[in-house]
Design a protein around this motif. Structure first.
Motif, short mmCIF file in Angstrom:
data_model
loop_
_atom_site.label_atom_id
_atom_site.label_comp_id
_atom_site.label_asym_id
_atom_site.label_seq_id
_atom_site.Cartn_x
_atom_site.Cartn_y
_atom_site.Cartn_z
N MET A 74 0.84 -1.18 0.00
CA MET A 74 0.00 0.00 0.00
C MET A 74 0.88 1.24 0.00
O MET A 74 1.88 1.31 0.69
CB MET A 74 -0.92 -0.01 1.22
N SER A 75 0.51 2.24 -0.78
CA SER A 75 1.28 3.47 -0.91
C SER A 75 1.16 4.34 0.33
O SER A 75 0.15 4.30 1.03
CB SER A 75 0.79 4.26 -2.13
N ALA A 76 2.17 5.15 0.52
CA ALA A 76 2.17 6.10 1.63
C ALA A 76 1.14 7.20 1.39
O ALA A 76 0.80 7.50 0.24
CB ALA A 76 3.55 6.71 1.80
N ILE A 77 0.67 7.78 2.48
CA ILE A 77 -0.27 8.90 2.40
C ILE A 77 0.51 10.17 2.71
O ILE A 77 1.24 10.24 3.68
CB ILE A 77 -1.43 8.70 3.38
N LEU A 78 0.33 11.18 1.86
CA LEU A 78 1.02 12.45 1.99
C LEU A 78 0.00 13.56 2.22
O LEU A 78 -0.95 13.71 1.44
CB LEU A 78 1.82 12.74 0.71
N VAL A 79 0.18 14.34 3.29
CA VAL A 79 -0.65 15.51 3.54
C VAL A 79 0.12 16.72 3.02
O VAL A 79 1.24 16.97 3.45
CB VAL A 79 -0.98 15.68 5.03
N THR A 80 -0.49 17.45 2.10
CA THR A 80 0.20 18.55 1.43
C THR A 80 -0.74 19.71 1.16
O THR A 80 -1.96 19.55 1.20
CB THR A 80 0.83 18.04 0.10
N PHE B 199 -5.43 22.01 2.57
CA PHE B 199 -4.59 20.82 2.54
C PHE B 199 -5.41 19.61 2.12
O PHE B 199 -6.63 19.57 2.29
CB PHE B 199 -3.98 20.55 3.92
N ALA B 200 -4.71 18.63 1.58
CA ALA B 200 -5.35 17.36 1.25
C ALA B 200 -4.38 16.23 1.57
O ALA B 200 -3.17 16.39 1.50
CB ALA B 200 -5.74 17.31 -0.23
N GLN C 73 -4.21 13.97 11.20
CA GLN C 73 -3.09 14.48 10.40
C GLN C 73 -3.43 15.82 9.76
O GLN C 73 -2.60 16.74 9.76
CB GLN C 73 -2.70 13.47 9.32
N ILE C 74 -4.64 15.93 9.22
CA ILE C 74 -5.06 17.19 8.61
C ILE C 74 -5.10 18.29 9.67
O ILE C 74 -4.62 19.40 9.46
CB ILE C 74 -6.43 17.03 7.91
N MET C 75 -5.67 17.99 10.83
CA MET C 75 -5.75 18.98 11.90
C MET C 75 -4.35 19.41 12.37
O MET C 75 -4.10 20.59 12.61
CB MET C 75 -6.58 18.45 13.07
N ARG C 76 -3.44 18.46 12.48
CA ARG C 76 -2.07 18.78 12.88
C ARG C 76 -1.44 19.74 11.85
O ARG C 76 -0.78 20.70 12.20
CB ARG C 76 -1.26 17.49 13.02
#
Length: 153
Positions: free
Chosen positions: A1-7, A52-53, A92-95
């Motif tokens: 499974m691919s990593a999740i990136l918050v950007t 962000f997403a 993660q989004i909140m952080r």
């Protein structure tokens, strides 16, 4: 499974826009029109917004942003696609939102959410948000709104 990136993300980018539209479709039936304080895509693209997403490859899984007011940041449009819930993406989004707010000199985060969103209320309380009165341009007498605040840093 691919990593999740918050950007940082453009709210008009099609996979991100799709999540904004999913959130609208979820919220509109829950509340009367006067209780839905939804920012549109163009507002989410303004210079005072940071949006962000969370992506896995090209798929947007979660969104959220902060609107930089003069002395606080307002949390807006936090949403996790149902299939991606349970992965910690809302946290993660909140952080990321809180980190951005502090980087922009805002030491208070505020938000408005609705009484029919117990999962959101529980998340915000777990993250240290406390109930407060209405702020900004929100109506002072909307029984569907819950207002919260957290000191950052």
């Amino acid at each position: 499974m691919s990593a999740i990136l918050v950007t940082i993300a453009d709210a008009a980018h099609p996979p991100v826009r799709a999540l904004v539209e999913e959130l609208d479709a979820y919220l509109v039936p829950l509340y009367p029109a006067e209780s839905n304080h939804l920012l549109d895509i163009e507002t989410l693209r303004q210079p005072e917004m940071r949006f962000f997403a969370a992506f896995r490859e090209d798929e947007a899984l979660a969104i959220g942003g902060c609107w930089l007011h003069e002395d606080y940041a307002e949390v807006k449009r936090v949403y996790v696609r149902p299939a991606a819930r349970g992965l910690g993406l809302a946290k993660q989004i909140m952080r990321r939102i809180e980190t951005e707010a502090m980087a922009c000199g805002r030491l208070i985060a505020r938000l408005e959410t609705g009484i029919h969103q117990p999962e959101s209320l529980a998340l915000y309380r777990r993250l240290g948000y406390a109930d407060r009165g209405p702020f900004g341009d929100y109506p002072t007498d909307d029984p569907n709104s819950v207002f919260m605040e957290k000191m950052l840093g």
